[in-house]
Enzyme design. Sequence first.
Site, mmCIF file in Angstrom:
data_model
loop_
_atom_site.group_PDB
_atom_site.id
_atom_site.type_symbol
_atom_site.label_atom_id
_atom_site.label_comp_id
_atom_site.label_asym_id
_atom_site.label_seq_id
_atom_site.Cartn_x
_atom_site.Cartn_y
_atom_site.Cartn_z
ATOM 1 N N ASP A 248 3.700 -1.948 -15.142
ATOM 2 C CA ASP A 248 3.099 -2.887 -13.747
ATOM 3 C C ASP A 248 1.600 -2.492 -13.724
ATOM 4 O OD1 ASP A 248 3.575 -0.487 -12.441
ATOM 5 O OD2 ASP A 248 5.758 -0.923 -12.052
ATOM 6 N N LYS A 270 1.641 -7.964 -10.160
ATOM 7 C CA LYS A 270 1.423 -8.982 -9.570
ATOM 8 C C LYS A 270 1.002 -10.208 -10.530
ATOM 9 C CE LYS A 270 -0.111 -7.550 -5.057
ATOM 10 N NZ LYS A 270 -1.137 -7.198 -4.311
ATOM 11 N N MET A 382 0.919 4.007 -0.328
ATOM 12 C CA MET A 382 0.816 2.661 0.088
ATOM 13 C C MET A 382 0.531 2.880 1.580
ATOM 14 S SD MET A 382 4.493 1.817 -1.765
ATOM 15 C CE MET A 382 5.206 3.413 -1.336
#
Length: 454
Positions: A248, A270, A382
């Site tokens: 990813d 994404k 995050m």
Amino acid sequence: MDYFPLFCRLQGKRCLLVGAGDVAERKARLLLEAGAELYVGARDFSPAFQLWAQQGKVTLLHGAFTDDWLDECWLAIAATNDDAVNQQVADAAEQRRLFCNLVDAPQQASAIMPSIVDRSPLMIAVSSGGRAPVLARLLREKLEAMLPQHLGELAALAGSLRERVKQHFSAMAPRRAFWERFFASDRLAQTLANGDRARAAAQVDALFAAPLTQQGEVVLVGAGPGDAGLLTLKGLQAIQQADVVVYDRLVSEPILNLVRRDAERLFVGKQAGHHCVPQEQINQLLLEQAQRGKRVVRLKGGDPFIFGRGGEELEVLAQHNIPFSVVPGITAASGCAAYSGIPLTHRDHAQSVRFVTGHLQQHGEMEWSKLAAEQQTLVFYMGLSQAADIQQQLLRHGMDAAMPVAIVQHGTTPQQRVACATLQELATLAQQFASPALIIVGRVVSLRTQLRWF
Ligand code: SAH
């Protein structure tokens, strides 16, 4: 072919080493490992040789080289720092039809000691015929890094199974298929690396019992925070053996460049519409690829078990009896801390460190008051888009407004950016950064001015 490669058994065989300095010491170590009966001739002996002599591992011959030192010998090595003496040994050996290795002048020698990668009983020797020893050494280092440590044990285990395999599979094709599965099994390798013999025996039994169609497996590999040098050796080996690599957004380009050229790469970060591939779909993809018999590597940024949803992917595989293993990686907190000069703990400032998800809905009131306590370091993953809330909650729960904070973006990569401020400035600072970034909160941040190195 200038030199004929040959592996010879030296156990209990008399070998003569002339010279007893540093270079001779390296040769002696190898010869002793090979079990040679070692005679060492020299005027002076380094402390290592004196110790070996006391321990009865070598016999010392004092004085200048004389021809009779070669009596009863199978091999001679001239390793003094005097070219004339070395040549004298080589000439005397030649007379007696004995092979002789000459340090520093390998091209004049009748035998070369190659660079070796020792995974006994598996042994790899590299030689440039004395023409480019540094190249041979570099190649050896590459092989050393690529080949797992337990390979020797795997080869030894294979040796002990040969007879059983012969009896179990009468035809060649299934025999070969068995061995391919045996050597490719990451689980067996892992078990051997852990020294768990009972389990290894059970896994071998399972290999014998398994149907001969190739069974796939999944290795969850932590790719680290970005710098390819931070990938583990085990991780590198796994991605170089993979048929399919599922990765990813957080996996850096230099790491992807290490994937085998002919392996299939599947991106699950994404997509064009800026939506991540849903987790269920990733789980399904891993399952399908493994069920097709592929060796799948699921490559994840940092460590797969730290905010990586690695556990969820494995649950699905376990439900379907797909073999899997996990290779840990350096998590973003460790990488970013090291590369920005912020130690995560420190005797005076922080006795513990917490890795916290920035997804605030998961933190209740109780948790915030624990997070706001002194003498610890908080690392928010995050957390960038939640920086204002993090600031507000920590202040509300009593953290010092002047508490040092840092944001590290693209940590460990050439694009790394770091900035420090205080807790009351965190939200403003965060606006100048983009993902992936970590927020570090704690007094350790103030040490950065002393410890930063780039
Ligand atoms: N499993 C990963 C974390 C995945 S969560 C690990 O162990 O590191 C994703 C978050 O990790 C990002 O939002 C960011 O906060 C952090 N992160 C990952 N790589 C980073 C990097 N190179 N620099 C700064 N933060 C990083």
